[in-house]
Design a protein around this motif. Structure first.
Motif, mmCIF file in Angstrom:
data_model
loop_
_atom_site.group_PDB
_atom_site.id
_atom_site.type_symbol
_atom_site.label_atom_id
_atom_site.label_comp_id
_atom_site.label_asym_id
_atom_site.label_seq_id
_atom_site.Cartn_x
_atom_site.Cartn_y
_atom_site.Cartn_z
ATOM 1 N N GLU A 21 -6.514 37.074 -11.984
ATOM 2 C CA GLU A 21 -5.908 36.086 -11.097
ATOM 3 C C GLU A 21 -6.959 35.067 -10.654
ATOM 4 O O GLU A 21 -6.752 33.855 -10.719
ATOM 5 C CB GLU A 21 -5.301 36.778 -9.864
ATOM 6 C CG GLU A 21 -4.676 35.798 -8.889
ATOM 7 C CD GLU A 21 -4.067 36.479 -7.676
ATOM 8 O OE1 GLU A 21 -3.399 37.526 -7.826
ATOM 9 O OE2 GLU A 21 -4.272 35.975 -6.550
ATOM 10 N N ARG A 22 -8.091 35.599 -10.232
ATOM 11 C CA ARG A 22 -9.165 34.748 -9.729
ATOM 12 C C ARG A 22 -9.623 33.740 -10.779
ATOM 13 O O ARG A 22 -9.897 32.580 -10.483
ATOM 14 C CB ARG A 22 -10.331 35.642 -9.302
ATOM 15 C CG ARG A 22 -11.506 34.937 -8.682
ATOM 16 C CD ARG A 22 -12.348 35.864 -7.790
ATOM 17 N NE ARG A 22 -12.635 37.147 -8.404
ATOM 18 C CZ ARG A 22 -13.634 37.369 -9.264
ATOM 19 N NH1 ARG A 22 -14.445 36.387 -9.581
ATOM 20 N NH2 ARG A 22 -13.834 38.551 -9.775
ATOM 21 N N THR A 23 -9.707 34.191 -12.025
ATOM 22 C CA THR A 23 -10.213 33.315 -13.076
ATOM 23 C C THR A 23 -9.115 32.463 -13.716
ATOM 24 O O THR A 23 -9.392 31.688 -14.627
ATOM 25 C CB THR A 23 -10.898 34.142 -14.182
ATOM 26 O OG1 THR A 23 -9.959 35.091 -14.690
ATOM 27 C CG2 THR A 23 -12.097 34.880 -13.645
ATOM 28 N N GLY A 24 -7.871 32.654 -13.245
ATOM 29 C CA GLY A 24 -6.807 31.773 -13.710
ATOM 30 C C GLY A 24 -6.091 32.224 -14.972
ATOM 31 O O GLY A 24 -5.269 31.482 -15.508
ATOM 32 N N LEU A 25 -6.389 33.423 -15.460
ATOM 33 C CA LEU A 25 -5.677 33.894 -16.657
ATOM 34 C C LEU A 25 -4.210 34.155 -16.328
ATOM 35 O O LEU A 25 -3.327 33.876 -17.134
ATOM 36 C CB LEU A 25 -6.318 35.179 -17.188
ATOM 37 C CG LEU A 25 -5.682 35.752 -18.455
ATOM 38 C CD1 LEU A 25 -5.862 34.818 -19.640
ATOM 39 C CD2 LEU A 25 -6.255 37.132 -18.779
ATOM 40 N N ILE A 26 -3.963 34.703 -15.152
ATOM 41 C CA ILE A 26 -2.574 34.897 -14.706
ATOM 42 C C ILE A 26 -2.373 34.074 -13.438
ATOM 43 O O ILE A 26 -3.331 33.746 -12.737
ATOM 44 C CB ILE A 26 -2.253 36.382 -14.428
ATOM 45 C CG1 ILE A 26 -3.233 36.971 -13.413
ATOM 46 C CG2 ILE A 26 -2.282 37.185 -15.711
ATOM 47 C CD1 ILE A 26 -2.961 38.429 -13.091
ATOM 48 N N LYS A 27 -1.132 33.749 -13.165
ATOM 49 C CA LYS A 27 -0.851 32.948 -11.973
ATOM 50 C C LYS A 27 -1.064 33.799 -10.722
ATOM 51 O O LYS A 27 -1.002 35.037 -10.788
ATOM 52 C CB LYS A 27 0.566 32.388 -12.029
ATOM 53 C CG LYS A 27 1.661 33.444 -11.930
ATOM 54 C CD LYS A 27 3.040 32.781 -12.026
ATOM 55 C CE LYS A 27 4.143 33.720 -11.507
ATOM 56 N NZ LYS A 27 3.942 35.159 -11.659
ATOM 57 N N SER A 28 -1.319 33.147 -9.605
ATOM 58 C CA SER A 28 -1.518 33.873 -8.356
ATOM 59 C C SER A 28 -0.237 34.602 -7.982
ATOM 60 O O SER A 28 0.843 34.024 -8.005
ATOM 61 C CB SER A 28 -1.894 32.907 -7.231
ATOM 62 O OG SER A 28 -3.151 32.332 -7.497
#
Lengths: 148, 148
Positions: A21-28
């Motif tokens: 999540e933090r690195t943007g691979l999955i949405k928050s």
DNA sequence: TTACTCCTTCCCACCGTGGCAAGGTCAAGC
DNA sequence: GCTTGACCTTGCCACGGTGGGAAGGAGTAA
């Protein structure tokens, strides 16, 4: 569903879910009133996708591309295949490297007296750098993998 | 000899020489009046040893053991061989893992229409996790490495 | 002196994962 | 109500091995 359940259901650790999540691979993830991350079945599905892609050795960057394709109904299967085959090439290159190491090491080890004497072709090679000369001839190279 | 020359002579970058010193893999170099690290031919020899061991895929921790054996005239060649073969085992294990990945990916890719249609067995597998069922049978596994 | 190369130390980044700590939350049992 | 234990939050540190770069000192040649 909280993060723990999503983790258990997907096989991705809570640490890694937060990391993705933090690195943007999955949405928050959405949050509950208390600030807990909340996941749907669909989110778990995505996590499982990621997990399987990791199991196949894709890097997180590659998975980003795979997820984009997965979510794109206009995708061409060709693009997916290209991505996968590029990854296969990378894997094959690494395998070849490691097989060369294995072949060299096995060759050196075969010539080792394997007893309590100090003379040792392995150390000698490391010290004197002969392994260009010593490496097994190519026709023996692929015999190595059968052992591991 | 300064660090730059030692680096050029050994093939180990100055960065890594300092790193190996800091972490204790090699002894601290003597210093010139100005504080420059000073190396002897013997030091370069050690660095070359390390470099070759790295090229053969040994970890720094393993190299520590190899250096100890190298410096020990009482060593038994058997001990060196054990170390080397343990490393070979590790390499073989990784190769086997990667070959399994390659086999699965190739199998999936073979069934891909590879055109502009969105249907794709690769994404389908990642999404639905069938690859236990889909992976190539073992007798095909070792055909893969030849391609890379 | 100037200019350039080399050296020093120190911090930051990568990648993917785990560990630990301090603190908030929730549900169950007393 | 209160306690307990499981779970959640954030944040920092570590691994391995390597490279980048900054800020400043040292050496050398013109």
């Amino acid at each position: 569903m909280n993060i723990g359940q999503a983790s258990a259901a997907s096989g991705v650790s809570t640490k890694m879910i937060r990391y993705y999540e933090r690195t943007g691979l999955i949405k928050s993830a959405d949050r509950s009133a208390a600030g807990y991350r909340v996941y749907t079945k669909s989110d778990v599905h995505t996590l499982q996708f990621i997990r399987r892609a990791r199991d196949l050795g894709f890097s997180v960057a590659q998975i980003e591309d795979l997820l984009t394709l997965w979510n794109n109904r206009e995708r061409a299967s060709h693009d997916v295949k290209v991505l996968a085959m590029e990854h296969v090439e990378q894997l094959c290159a690494k395998v070849a490297e490691m097989e060369a190491m294995i072949a060299t090491l096995k060759h050196l080890a075969e010539n080792c007296t394997d007893d309590d004497r100090p003379d040792c072709p392995i150390l000698k090679d490391l010290a004197e750098g002969r392994h260009g000369e010593c490496a097994s001839p190519p026709e023996n190279r692929f015999g190595v993998a059968r052992v591991g």
